[in-house]
Design an enzyme around this catalytic site. Structure first.
Site, short mmCIF file in Angstrom:
data_model
loop_
_atom_site.label_atom_id
_atom_site.label_comp_id
_atom_site.label_asym_id
_atom_site.label_seq_id
_atom_site.Cartn_x
_atom_site.Cartn_y
_atom_site.Cartn_z
CB CYS A 1 -0.98 -0.02 1.16
SG CYS A 1 -2.36 1.12 0.94
CG HIS B 1 -3.84 -3.48 3.33
ND1 HIS B 1 -2.67 -3.05 3.91
CD2 HIS B 1 -4.43 -2.37 2.80
CE1 HIS B 1 -2.56 -1.74 3.77
NE2 HIS B 1 -3.61 -1.30 3.10
#
Length: 506
Positions: free
Chosen positions: A332, A444
């Site tokens: 991310c 994630h």
């Protein structure tokens, strides 16, 4: 359906174990045949999760929902505050971004959220037998009690009896119990029906006199003393992430960059359960240099964290190590940091409008108004380098990011088709990329996919001349066993029958 009951968990301070006690009670009530739901009206955390409906909520209530064997839903945590700077937070209401606010603005605004909180709790009241509510920090912060929506105010709104949790590990446990109770208003004190002393190490009999005295002073029963037990249940916030200690005999060494605005550090948890993997968090350049993998995790303020890496000379060190063959893995915000540059023209995260990244991947990131919140499922494509041989490996996870990353187009001398071959999921708006020993992804929870993680670690083992390993490790099954272990510890050390009496009397 049985008549709805509830119990609320207060703490004498932050990180005393409110979340873990609430989690254990969720599992106990589930084991005893009840339909139970967790609830925290307002969470402040950079650890968040995306539900199946694309809503964002705090991970602490996700953990509690897992313990209760129900699907995490945003009504379990209607208000989420995600700090973006020391003074401002992104305010998320019912799973969607409302706006960024500083502390004073939010304090004046929060009373408007009571109707949203009540609506969320009423849904639980109508659909679940028992609700385990959790407070935040200390309920005795007398300067913040006006219009409280998460501690005493929430207990009143839900008409819930309260158990106070105190952490003996940090010292001063009896003073913390007494001070917390005595700072409450008389009506608030009347809700406290029991105390749990948490994280005790040693002989419990030594506490007997102190327990008797604190019960006399407060007129509140101590329900039990919970020993310090190491559990594989994720931490609520970054106060606990330094629990990862290096394993002296581990063959694979992984360094995780502890960014100033680190978020979703639970992405790393699954790796800690491999016996030959040593994890450590690092905050300075001189701590880097003897690892096989460097992980750059998520960030709530990517530009400021990139700036911090430069100022600490960690950026230069990471680039040098990447060029020497160390595997670099960005998730991310970490993925954005691996690129050529990050642009934030609307100053959504930082006062800086643009900053150069590490330049290890041929991408550019634009921070945009739209926040991506979605669960994600795909298979790996275009794999090469450290991911070679992983074609069609299935990946499940979720995305939480502000803006997009695109293939870099500033350098016309680069062969765009060659760069595209490194896009591991195939989308134009990138979800991931690999370039030899450098990997980045927006997904994630990628290491929760054991087939991917096994293959990835075996690549590291092969590079080091180590023996191949095939560990069929299910992180979800492991966590489920840990919830049962937690429930067993609580049943053995807390008067659970008394807790049932408390919730039945109310």
């Amino acid at each position: 359906m049985k008549k709805h009951k509830n119990i609320m968990i207060f703490g004498t301070g932050s990180n005393v174990g409110k979340s873990i006690i609430a989690t254990g009670l969720c599992r106990i009530f589930y084991q005893d045949g009840y339909r139970v739901a967790p609830f925290k009206s307002q969470n402040m955390a950079l650890n968040s999760f995306i539900t199946k409906s694309g809503k964002e909520m705090g991970r602490a209530q996700v953990v509690q929902a897992e313990a209760a064997k129900i699907e995490p839903e945003v009504f379990m945590n209607p208000i989420l505050l995600k700090p973006t700077t020391d003074r401002k937070s992104q305010v998320i209401v019912n799973g969607k971004v409302y706006k960024n606010m500083d502390a004073r603005e939010y304090f004046a605004f929060k009373h408007n959220l009571k109707k949203e909180i009540k609506r969320a709790y009423d849904y639980i009241r109508e659909n679940y037998d028992i609700c385990v509510l959790e407070g935040a920090g200390s309920p005795a912060e007398i300067n913040l009690k006006e219009d409280d929506i998460v501690n005493t105010g929430m207990a009143e709104m839900a008409d819930a009896p309260v158990i106070l949790v105190a952490d003996i590990d940090r010292g001063g446990v009896f003073a913390a119990i007494y001070g917390t109770i005595m700072l409450l208003e008389e009506s608030e004190r009347a809700r406290i029906k029991g105390v749990i002393i948490n994280k005790f190490r040693g002989d419990k009999s030594l506490l007997a006199n102190g327990i008797e005295m604190i019960e006399d002073l407060t007129n509140v029963t101590v329900l039990g003393v919970v020993p310090y037990v190491k559990l594989g249940i994720e931490e609520e916030d970054s106060l606990g992430i330094d629990k990862y200690n290096e394993k002296k005999d581990a063959k694979i060494k992984i360094s995780v960059i502890k960014l100033k605005h680190i978020s979703n550090f639970t992405d790393i948890d699954a790796l800690s359960h491999y016996s030959d993997v040593s994890l450590k968090y690092v905050k300075s350049a001189n701590e880097l240099g003897n690892e096989d993998v460097i992980i750059i995790p998520g960030s709530k303020n990517t530009i400021e964290d990139m700036k911090d890496l430069v100022e600490k000379d960690m950026a230069r060190k990471i680039i040098r190590l990447a060029k020497s063959g160390t595997v670099i893995f960005g998730i991310c915000g970490g993925f954005q940091i691996l690129g050529q540059k990050i642009t934030d023209l609307n100053n959504l995260e930082s006062n800086l409008r643009e900053i150069s990244g590490l330049g290890l991947l041929s991408i550019e990131t634009v921070i945009e108004m739209e926040k991506i919140t979605t669960q994600y499922e795909n298979t790996l494509k275009n794999v090469s380098g450290i991911l070679s041989g992983m074609e069609n490996v299935k990946i499940n996870g979720y995305e939480i990011h502000q803006g997009y990353s695109y293939l870099e187009n500033g350098d016309k001398s680069k062969n765009l088709k060659e760069i595209q071959k490194n896009c591991i999921f195939g989308e134009k708006k990138l979800k991931g990329m690999v370039r030899e020993n450098v990997i980045g992804t927006y997904v994630h929870g990628i290491f929760d996919n054991f087939e991917f993680t096994n293959s990835f670690l075996n690549k590291i083992r092969k590079n080091k001349g180590l023996e191949y390993a095939d560990k069929k490790f299910s992180y979800s099954e492991y966590k489920d066993r840990e919830y049962d272990k937690l429930a067993k510890v609580l049943r053995e050390n807390i008067d659970i029958e008394k807790i049932y009496e408390i919730i039945e009397k109310e």
